[in-house]
Scaffold this motif. Structure first.
Motif, PDB file in Angstrom:
ATOM      1  N   SER A  80     -80.634 -80.863 114.166  1.00 39.48           N
ATOM      2  CA  SER A  80     -79.546 -80.252 114.938  1.00 39.48           C
ATOM      3  C   SER A  80     -78.514 -79.638 114.007  1.00 39.48           C
ATOM      4  O   SER A  80     -78.374 -80.044 112.862  1.00 39.48           O
ATOM      5  CB  SER A  80     -78.872 -81.294 115.842  1.00 39.48           C
ATOM      6  OG  SER A  80     -78.210 -82.263 115.060  1.00 39.48           O
ATOM      7  N   LYS A  89     -72.303 -78.834 110.625  1.00 39.31           N
ATOM      8  CA  LYS A  89     -72.869 -80.153 110.375  1.00 39.31           C
ATOM      9  C   LYS A  89     -74.355 -80.064 110.678  1.00 39.31           C
ATOM     10  O   LYS A  89     -74.752 -79.742 111.791  1.00 39.31           O
ATOM     11  CB  LYS A  89     -72.209 -81.206 111.255  1.00 39.31           C
ATOM     12  CG  LYS A  89     -72.760 -82.589 110.981  1.00 39.31           C
ATOM     13  CD  LYS A  89     -72.115 -83.633 111.845  1.00 39.31           C
ATOM     14  CE  LYS A  89     -72.719 -84.980 111.530  1.00 39.31           C
ATOM     15  NZ  LYS A  89     -72.254 -86.002 112.460  1.00 39.31           N
ATOM     16  N   SER A  91     -77.992 -82.004 110.731  1.00 36.87           N
ATOM     17  CA  SER A  91     -78.708 -83.277 110.738  1.00 36.87           C
ATOM     18  C   SER A  91     -80.181 -82.980 110.520  1.00 36.87           C
ATOM     19  O   SER A  91     -80.747 -82.084 111.148  1.00 36.87           O
ATOM     20  CB  SER A  91     -78.527 -83.996 112.072  1.00 36.87           C
ATOM     21  OG  SER A  91     -77.174 -84.267 112.292  1.00 36.87           O
ATOM     22  N   ASN A  95     -82.061 -89.745 109.458  1.00 36.68           N
ATOM     23  CA  ASN A  95     -80.619 -89.923 109.629  1.00 36.68           C
ATOM     24  C   ASN A  95     -79.830 -89.347 108.454  1.00 36.68           C
ATOM     25  O   ASN A  95     -78.858 -89.923 108.013  1.00 36.68           O
ATOM     26  CB  ASN A  95     -80.278 -91.400 109.823  1.00 36.68           C
ATOM     27  CG  ASN A  95     -80.786 -92.272 108.691  1.00 36.68           C
ATOM     28  OD1 ASN A  95     -81.405 -91.791 107.757  1.00 36.68           O
ATOM     29  ND2 ASN A  95     -80.522 -93.559 108.776  1.00 36.68           N
ATOM     30  N   LYS A  96     -80.228 -88.188 107.973  1.00 36.11           N
ATOM     31  CA  LYS A  96     -79.514 -87.519 106.883  1.00 36.11           C
ATOM     32  C   LYS A  96     -78.618 -86.432 107.467  1.00 36.11           C
ATOM     33  O   LYS A  96     -78.968 -85.798 108.455  1.00 36.11           O
ATOM     34  CB  LYS A  96     -80.504 -86.897 105.898  1.00 36.11           C
ATOM     35  CG  LYS A  96     -81.450 -87.894 105.289  1.00 36.11           C
ATOM     36  CD  LYS A  96     -81.343 -87.835 103.817  1.00 36.11           C
ATOM     37  CE  LYS A  96     -82.315 -88.844 103.243  1.00 36.11           C
ATOM     38  NZ  LYS A  96     -81.861 -89.388 102.030  1.00 36.11           N
ATOM     39  N   ASN A  97     -77.467 -86.212 106.816  1.00 36.35           N
ATOM     40  CA  ASN A  97     -76.502 -85.216 107.270  1.00 36.35           C
ATOM     41  C   ASN A  97     -75.951 -84.444 106.090  1.00 36.35           C
ATOM     42  O   ASN A  97     -75.910 -84.946 104.963  1.00 36.35           O
ATOM     43  CB  ASN A  97     -75.338 -85.890 108.004  1.00 36.35           C
ATOM     44  CG  ASN A  97     -75.774 -86.548 109.276  1.00 36.35           C
ATOM     45  OD1 ASN A  97     -76.260 -85.886 110.175  1.00 36.35           O
ATOM     46  ND2 ASN A  97     -75.618 -87.855 109.364  1.00 36.35           N
ATOM     47  N   CYS A 109     -73.637 -82.620 100.615  1.00 40.54           N
ATOM     48  CA  CYS A 109     -74.532 -83.659 101.125  1.00 40.54           C
ATOM     49  C   CYS A 109     -73.719 -84.900 101.466  1.00 40.54           C
ATOM     50  O   CYS A 109     -72.864 -85.314 100.694  1.00 40.54           O
ATOM     51  CB  CYS A 109     -75.585 -84.012 100.092  1.00 40.54           C
ATOM     52  SG  CYS A 109     -76.589 -82.607  99.595  1.00 40.54           S
ATOM     53  N   GLU A 112     -75.832 -91.770 102.421  1.00 40.96           N
ATOM     54  CA  GLU A 112     -75.653 -93.038 103.108  1.00 40.96           C
ATOM     55  C   GLU A 112     -75.475 -94.139 102.067  1.00 40.96           C
ATOM     56  O   GLU A 112     -76.118 -94.145 101.043  1.00 40.96           O
ATOM     57  CB  GLU A 112     -76.882 -93.370 103.947  1.00 40.96           C
ATOM     58  CG  GLU A 112     -77.093 -92.453 105.091  1.00 40.96           C
ATOM     59  CD  GLU A 112     -78.341 -92.818 105.853  1.00 40.96           C
ATOM     60  OE1 GLU A 112     -78.806 -93.962 105.726  1.00 40.96           O
ATOM     61  OE2 GLU A 112     -78.840 -91.966 106.564  1.00 40.96           O
TER      62      GLU A 112
END
Length: 133
Positions: A80, A89, A91, A95-97, A109, A112
């Motif tokens: 997304s 933003k 994604s 679960n990386k953003n 980057c 997490e």
């Protein structure tokens, strides 16, 4: 004679630069991101095969950002994209953003980092230089 040769070489460089700048975009391999057009007529696309995010303004590519390669593994796909105060933003993967600057395509980057406290485990997202809590 040398001046003539120099002039012809100069003309050929100018012609090539103009031809590359005015070349039309092939929209066949692109996926348009609907609903997030930006001020100034900037439209965002994702290249289907390479998952590269690009900004197009007046049918000219403004920038390209390979977020997946820069921040993650090559085989993941973008899930997304949304607009967040002059940044996109993005994604991707599980679960990386990442954040991409809309004006110049600079990638930030969001890594997490897991930490444990008394209540259990939580995830803390941090920018490459600044930890946000």
């Amino acid at each position: 004679m040398q001046k003539l040769v120099f002039f012809l070489i100069l003309i050929s460089f100018v012609f090539k630069a103009t031809a590359q700048h005015n070349s039309k975009i092939n929209y066949d391999g692109l996926l348009k991101l609907e609903g997030i057009e930006y001020v100034g007529g900037i439209t965002f696309y994702i290249e289907k095969k390479s998952q590269i995010l690009m900004a197009v303004q007046n049918h000219i590519i403004k920038w390209k950002a390979d977020v997946v390669k820069e921040c993650g593994k090559r085989k993941t796909k973008i899930n997304s994209v949304s607009v967040r105060s002059e940044k996109l933003k993005v994604s991707f993967g599980k679960n990386k953003n990442a954040l991409v600057d809309i004006i110049n395509g600079k990638i930030e980057c969001l890594a997490e980092e897991s930490k444990k406290d008394e209540k259990g485990e939580y995830i803390n997202f941090k920018n490459n230089n600044i930890t946000k809590k």
